[in-house]
Design a protein around this motif. Structure first.
Motif, PDB file in Angstrom:
ATOM      1  N   LYS A  74       0.217  -3.208  13.902  1.00  0.00           N
ATOM      2  CA  LYS A  74      -0.064  -1.786  14.079  1.00  0.00           C
ATOM      3  C   LYS A  74       1.259  -1.033  14.092  1.00  0.00           C
ATOM      4  O   LYS A  74       1.772  -0.669  15.150  1.00  0.00           O
ATOM      5  N   PRO A  75       1.835  -0.804  12.899  1.00  0.00           N
ATOM      6  CA  PRO A  75       3.159  -0.172  12.853  1.00  0.00           C
ATOM      7  C   PRO A  75       3.132   1.260  13.340  1.00  0.00           C
ATOM      8  O   PRO A  75       2.155   1.977  13.160  1.00  0.00           O
ATOM      9  N   GLY A  76       4.231   1.663  13.944  1.00  0.00           N
ATOM     10  CA  GLY A  76       4.384   3.051  14.348  1.00  0.00           C
ATOM     11  C   GLY A  76       4.408   3.952  13.125  1.00  0.00           C
ATOM     12  O   GLY A  76       4.818   3.523  12.040  1.00  0.00           O
ATOM     13  N   PRO A  77       3.968   5.208  13.265  1.00  0.00           N
ATOM     14  CA  PRO A  77       3.889   6.110  12.112  1.00  0.00           C
ATOM     15  C   PRO A  77       5.231   6.368  11.444  1.00  0.00           C
ATOM     16  O   PRO A  77       5.294   6.620  10.246  1.00  0.00           O
ATOM     17  N   HIS A  78       6.324   6.278  12.194  1.00  0.00           N
ATOM     18  CA  HIS A  78       7.660   6.492  11.624  1.00  0.00           C
ATOM     19  C   HIS A  78       8.071   5.385  10.659  1.00  0.00           C
ATOM     20  O   HIS A  78       8.968   5.580   9.831  1.00  0.00           O
ATOM     21  N   GLN A  79       7.404   4.248  10.734  1.00  0.00           N
ATOM     22  CA  GLN A  79       7.809   3.115   9.901  1.00  0.00           C
ATOM     23  C   GLN A  79       7.566   3.351   8.411  1.00  0.00           C
ATOM     24  O   GLN A  79       8.296   2.838   7.572  1.00  0.00           O
ATOM     25  N   GLU A  80       6.551   4.152   8.071  1.00  0.00           N
ATOM     26  CA  GLU A  80       6.301   4.452   6.658  1.00  0.00           C
ATOM     27  C   GLU A  80       7.497   5.188   6.046  1.00  0.00           C
ATOM     28  O   GLU A  80       7.879   4.942   4.897  1.00  0.00           O
ATOM     29  N   THR A  81       8.115   6.074   6.819  1.00  0.00           N
ATOM     30  CA  THR A  81       9.320   6.767   6.357  1.00  0.00           C
ATOM     31  C   THR A  81      10.436   5.766   6.083  1.00  0.00           C
ATOM     32  O   THR A  81      11.162   5.882   5.089  1.00  0.00           O
ATOM     33  N   SER A  82      10.566   4.759   6.945  1.00  0.00           N
ATOM     34  CA  SER A  82      11.587   3.726   6.756  1.00  0.00           C
ATOM     35  C   SER A  82      11.337   2.933   5.477  1.00  0.00           C
ATOM     36  O   SER A  82      12.275   2.602   4.749  1.00  0.00           O
ATOM     37  N   VAL A  83      10.078   2.612   5.195  1.00  0.00           N
ATOM     38  CA  VAL A  83       9.744   1.878   3.975  1.00  0.00           C
ATOM     39  C   VAL A  83      10.146   2.697   2.750  1.00  0.00           C
ATOM     40  O   VAL A  83      10.790   2.191   1.826  1.00  0.00           O
ATOM     41  N   ASN A  84       9.782   3.972   2.734  1.00  0.00           N
ATOM     42  CA  ASN A  84      10.114   4.807   1.577  1.00  0.00           C
ATOM     43  C   ASN A  84      11.620   5.013   1.412  1.00  0.00           C
ATOM     44  O   ASN A  84      12.123   5.042   0.282  1.00  0.00           O
ATOM     45  N   ALA A  85      12.356   5.110   2.508  1.00  0.00           N
ATOM     46  CA  ALA A  85      13.814   5.240   2.415  1.00  0.00           C
ATOM     47  C   ALA A  85      14.417   3.977   1.803  1.00  0.00           C
ATOM     48  O   ALA A  85      15.317   4.053   0.954  1.00  0.00           O
ATOM     49  N   MET A  86      13.928   2.819   2.214  1.00  0.00           N
ATOM     50  CA  MET A  86      14.409   1.561   1.647  1.00  0.00           C
ATOM     51  C   MET A  86      14.043   1.478   0.169  1.00  0.00           C
ATOM     52  O   MET A  86      14.880   1.122  -0.671  1.00  0.00           O
ATOM     53  N   LEU A  87      12.813   1.862  -0.185  1.00  0.00           N
ATOM     54  CA  LEU A  87      12.386   1.817  -1.587  1.00  0.00           C
ATOM     55  C   LEU A  87      13.169   2.800  -2.451  1.00  0.00           C
ATOM     56  O   LEU A  87      13.484   2.495  -3.611  1.00  0.00           O
ATOM     57  N   ASP A  88      13.504   3.963  -1.916  1.00  0.00           N
ATOM     58  CA  ASP A  88      14.323   4.924  -2.665  1.00  0.00           C
ATOM     59  C   ASP A  88      15.645   4.274  -3.085  1.00  0.00           C
ATOM     60  O   ASP A  88      16.058   4.367  -4.241  1.00  0.00           O
ATOM     61  N   GLN A  89      16.323   3.647  -2.139  1.00  0.00           N
ATOM     62  CA  GLN A  89      17.589   2.975  -2.456  1.00  0.00           C
ATOM     63  C   GLN A  89      17.378   1.814  -3.414  1.00  0.00           C
ATOM     64  O   GLN A  89      18.131   1.631  -4.373  1.00  0.00           O
ATOM     65  N   GLU A 130       0.827  -1.213   0.000  1.00  0.00           N
ATOM     66  CA  GLU A 130       0.000   0.000   0.000  1.00  0.00           C
ATOM     67  C   GLU A 130       0.861   1.264   0.000  1.00  0.00           C
ATOM     68  O   GLU A 130       0.543   2.240  -0.678  1.00  0.00           O
ATOM     69  N   ILE A 131       1.959   1.245   0.724  1.00  0.00           N
ATOM     70  CA  ILE A 131       2.885   2.389   0.718  1.00  0.00           C
ATOM     71  C   ILE A 131       3.541   2.501  -0.656  1.00  0.00           C
ATOM     72  O   ILE A 131       3.605   3.578  -1.246  1.00  0.00           O
ATOM     73  N   ALA A 132       4.031   1.390  -1.163  1.00  0.00           N
ATOM     74  CA  ALA A 132       4.730   1.378  -2.454  1.00  0.00           C
ATOM     75  C   ALA A 132       3.814   1.789  -3.597  1.00  0.00           C
ATOM     76  O   ALA A 132       4.239   2.479  -4.530  1.00  0.00           O
ATOM     77  N   ASP A 138       7.400   5.669  -9.407  1.00  0.00           N
ATOM     78  CA  ASP A 138       8.709   5.382  -9.994  1.00  0.00           C
ATOM     79  C   ASP A 138       8.981   3.897 -10.212  1.00  0.00           C
ATOM     80  O   ASP A 138      10.061   3.523 -10.648  1.00  0.00           O
ATOM     81  N   ALA A 139       8.004   3.044  -9.941  1.00  0.00           N
ATOM     82  CA  ALA A 139       8.141   1.602 -10.173  1.00  0.00           C
ATOM     83  C   ALA A 139       6.761   0.961 -10.065  1.00  0.00           C
ATOM     84  O   ALA A 139       5.835   1.552  -9.507  1.00  0.00           O
ATOM     85  N   GLU A 140       6.663  -0.246 -10.594  1.00  0.00           N
ATOM     86  CA  GLU A 140       5.454  -1.063 -10.439  1.00  0.00           C
ATOM     87  C   GLU A 140       5.727  -2.103  -9.368  1.00  0.00           C
ATOM     88  O   GLU A 140       6.826  -2.661  -9.316  1.00  0.00           O
TER      89      GLU A 140
END
Length: 191
Positions: free
Chosen positions: A157-172, A26-28, A33-35
């Motif tokens: 129930k992930p903490g709200p900061h975890q979405e930032t971590s997902v996007n940082a990993m996806l950026d790389q 859902e975040i991705a 920039d990708a499928e």
């Protein structure tokens, strides 16, 4: 457009992996920039490795291996969603990786893990395994704690900061996947 698989790395009944992978998807899916596609190893019914020839030869004889190879070969990169069982990844995920070789080569991987220690030890084990099948792994990873990101160890129930971590990993991951796709094209080994 780069194609990314979000691989659910557990087949265990009552697993947390499906909820975690759906959240990552859902975040991705918000990105342009990708499928992204969810891939559940459970759907492939892979028995313990039953190919008579080493996967490095690419001579798959079992129908389930051929289906798995076609699916995995269609992606440029992977997000492995892994539990941590006894300081390592799940046996089902290790088995699914072991089935193939060429389909993994010169591609990139990122990790989303969960467990008592955030699944960090499972990821360290996976990094070693994936290096052998020539997958480049990105540094950024998402570590989800059963103590803080799950209610009663089972309701995600992930903490709200975890979405930032997902996007940082996806950026790389997207950056590396693009570079490795270029490498595969110039080396003539594009899958």
């Amino acid at each position: 457009m780069l194609r990314m698989a979000i691989i659910i790395g557990s087949t265990r009944p009552g697993r947390n992996g499906e909820a975690v992978a759906t959240w990552v998807y859902e975040i991705a899916h918000k990105r342009s920039d990708a499928e992204f596609e969810l891939v559940d190893i459970k759907d492939f019914n892979l028995p313990l490795l039953d190919e008579p020839v080493s996967p490095i030869m690419g001579q798959y004889s079992q129908p389930h291996t051929k289906v798995w190879a076609a699916k995995i070969g269609s992606f440029d990169a992977y997000v492995f969603v892994t539990p941590e069982y006894n300081h390592g990844t799940s046996g089902a995920l290790k088995n699914a990786i072991d089935y193939l070789y060429r389909e993994w080569n010169n591609k990139a991987a990122g990790f989303v893990s969960y467990g008592g220690a955030g699944g960090a030890r499972a990821v360290e084990q996976l990094r070693l395994v994936l290096a052998e099948v020539q997958i480049a792994t990105v540094r950024n990873q998402v570590l989800l704690s059963l103590l803080t990101d799950f209610e009663h160890f089972s309701v995600f129930k992930p903490g709200p900061h975890q979405e930032t971590s997902v996007n940082a990993m996806l950026d790389q991951l997207i950056a590396w996947a693009g570079a490795l796709k270029t490498l595969r094209k110039t080396s003539g080994s594009i899958t």
